[in-house]
Design a protein around this motif. Sequence first.
Motif, mmCIF file in Angstrom:
data_model
loop_
_atom_site.group_PDB
_atom_site.id
_atom_site.type_symbol
_atom_site.label_atom_id
_atom_site.label_comp_id
_atom_site.label_asym_id
_atom_site.label_seq_id
_atom_site.Cartn_x
_atom_site.Cartn_y
_atom_site.Cartn_z
ATOM 1 N N HIS A 60 40.373 33.619 39.932
ATOM 2 C CA HIS A 60 41.724 33.771 40.470
ATOM 3 C C HIS A 60 42.730 34.008 39.347
ATOM 4 C CE1 HIS A 60 45.411 32.225 42.605
ATOM 5 N NE2 HIS A 60 44.947 33.116 43.455
ATOM 6 N N GLU A 61 42.637 33.222 38.287
ATOM 7 C CA GLU A 61 43.573 33.330 37.165
ATOM 8 C C GLU A 61 43.530 34.708 36.523
ATOM 9 O OE1 GLU A 61 42.251 30.126 34.685
ATOM 10 O OE2 GLU A 61 42.876 28.606 36.143
ATOM 11 N N PRO B 124 44.346 36.348 47.363
ATOM 12 C CA PRO B 124 44.147 35.154 48.196
ATOM 13 C C PRO B 124 42.665 34.846 48.401
ATOM 14 C CG PRO B 124 44.821 37.008 49.557
ATOM 15 C CD PRO B 124 44.951 37.441 48.113
ATOM 16 N N GLN C 156 50.727 38.100 40.583
ATOM 17 C CA GLN C 156 50.648 36.878 41.381
ATOM 18 C C GLN C 156 50.629 37.212 42.875
ATOM 19 O OE1 GLN C 156 53.611 34.007 40.363
ATOM 20 N NE2 GLN C 156 52.799 32.472 41.751
ATOM 21 N N GLU D 170 42.180 26.948 45.542
ATOM 22 C CA GLU D 170 42.839 25.900 46.314
ATOM 23 C C GLU D 170 42.664 26.086 47.823
ATOM 24 O OE1 GLU D 170 44.222 23.202 44.892
ATOM 25 O OE2 GLU D 170 43.512 24.051 43.011
ATOM 26 N N GLU E 99 44.841 37.587 38.972
ATOM 27 C CA GLU E 99 46.304 37.605 39.104
ATOM 28 C C GLU E 99 46.992 37.937 37.779
ATOM 29 O OE1 GLU E 99 47.809 34.179 41.186
ATOM 30 O OE2 GLU E 99 47.394 35.194 43.089
ATOM 31 N N ASP F 87 41.435 32.402 45.623
ATOM 32 C CA ASP F 87 42.214 31.187 45.422
ATOM 33 C C ASP F 87 41.318 29.949 45.511
ATOM 34 O OD1 ASP F 87 44.029 29.125 45.301
ATOM 35 O OD2 ASP F 87 45.296 29.863 46.930
ATOM 36 N N PRO G 278 38.053 28.599 39.266
ATOM 37 C CA PRO G 278 39.457 29.011 39.206
ATOM 38 C C PRO G 278 39.725 30.188 38.280
ATOM 39 C CG PRO G 278 39.278 26.622 39.026
ATOM 40 C CD PRO G 278 37.882 27.179 38.964
#
Length: 129
Positions: A16-17, A29, A25, A34, A20, A32, A13
């Motif tokens: 992604h963090e 994609p 934000q 998730e 972004e 991501d 993760p």
Amino acid sequence: MSAWRRYDSHLMPVFHERFEKRWGQGTAPFLDPEAHEAPLPRAQWINVDTGAALAVVPVWTAEDNQHRSFGVFYLPPAGDIWVLRPGFTEYLEPSADEAEQLVGLRNDAFRKAVAHAKDFLFGPETSVF
């Protein structure tokens, strides 16, 4: 002996963090964690001594999901994210019924991006995947 190890689990993760945080934000994609239908292929390494990490992942925009390239992202231990430039790694994402040629072009682009990542991590003598 190198402290870099392959990490063959879900995409971390933190990629992604940090992406972004730096670019806003919704801009990543492709990173991501998730996303349960993660596009493949991809590769990750983590440095067990420093906590640094590196990933090779397919990259696309929200407007165009078929035209992709492979991105190489490095996470230094102190924060931030670096985008490494592996050269031309663009391809068309093949659908289930697409020609084998598109899969071959994707795999060639992936091998080139992984070789660039390995050169960054281990030096130019280790470009074999």
